[in-house]
Design an enzyme around this catalytic site. Sequence first.
Site, mmCIF file in Angstrom:
data_model
loop_
_atom_site.group_PDB
_atom_site.id
_atom_site.type_symbol
_atom_site.label_atom_id
_atom_site.label_comp_id
_atom_site.label_asym_id
_atom_site.label_seq_id
_atom_site.Cartn_x
_atom_site.Cartn_y
_atom_site.Cartn_z
ATOM 1 N N CYS A 82 0.834 -1.201 0.000
ATOM 2 C CA CYS A 82 0.000 0.000 0.000
ATOM 3 C C CYS A 82 0.874 1.260 0.000
ATOM 4 O O CYS A 82 1.711 1.450 -0.864
ATOM 5 C CB CYS A 82 -0.968 -0.061 1.178
ATOM 6 N N ILE A 83 0.730 2.129 1.006
ATOM 7 C CA ILE A 83 1.501 3.372 1.095
ATOM 8 C C ILE A 83 2.862 3.157 1.758
ATOM 9 O O ILE A 83 3.747 4.022 1.684
ATOM 10 C CB ILE A 83 0.704 4.451 1.878
#
Length: 223
Positions: free
Chosen positions: A137-138
């Site tokens: 993800c991030i």
Amino acid sequence: MMKTKFAIVLSGCGVSDGSEIHEAIASILAVEKNGGSYHIYAPNTEQMHAINHVSGEEITPNRNMLEESARIARGDIKSLSQFNADDFDVLLFPGGFGAVKNLCNYATAGRNCKVNSDVAQAVKSMFKRKKIIAAICIAPVVLARILGNITVTLGNPDESLIADINSFGATHTVKNVTDVCIDAGNRIFTTPAYMSATNITEVFTGIDNLVKEILKFIAMEKL
């Protein structure tokens, strides 16, 4: 046969102020399902803030990252300050806003962000030993900030995010939601998960693919 050992680093409990729970559980399940073993770590420090996940509002008092992460780990967790790279084959970071609020302060400082010292030490110690580091993800933002010259994916994010990744000296590559970006030379594995996913099935498929690619990579090296 020895199991591949994963250290999974959490940043709290909840997408808005800690680890994204679906991604954290998918990581644990994918490791175990594919024949690996794991232990969970988190920094023993306060979060940036605590969020009411119903209203989205900030609440007090603030919470401790290790204590909150222990909710996901069912209490079987250690402080990241105790992490020893010699004990593991893979270091894995699920996403959630905690990655950019707690593991580093990218959410508020942007390109000038600083990384939690225990997180930086864990990443650098694995990298020095040429062991695998993975992020979901991030969370690849954290790796890009620490290591610089690596290739990662956040899926197909805003151009501003790509520009920030590049500003750290790293390279961003666009990937579909369940794809895995493999920087073989640096032993970095990343996948978009909820940066692109619209449902939990896509999240699990991407993370399962990530773990499978890591295990395949390790197996090929042993041939």
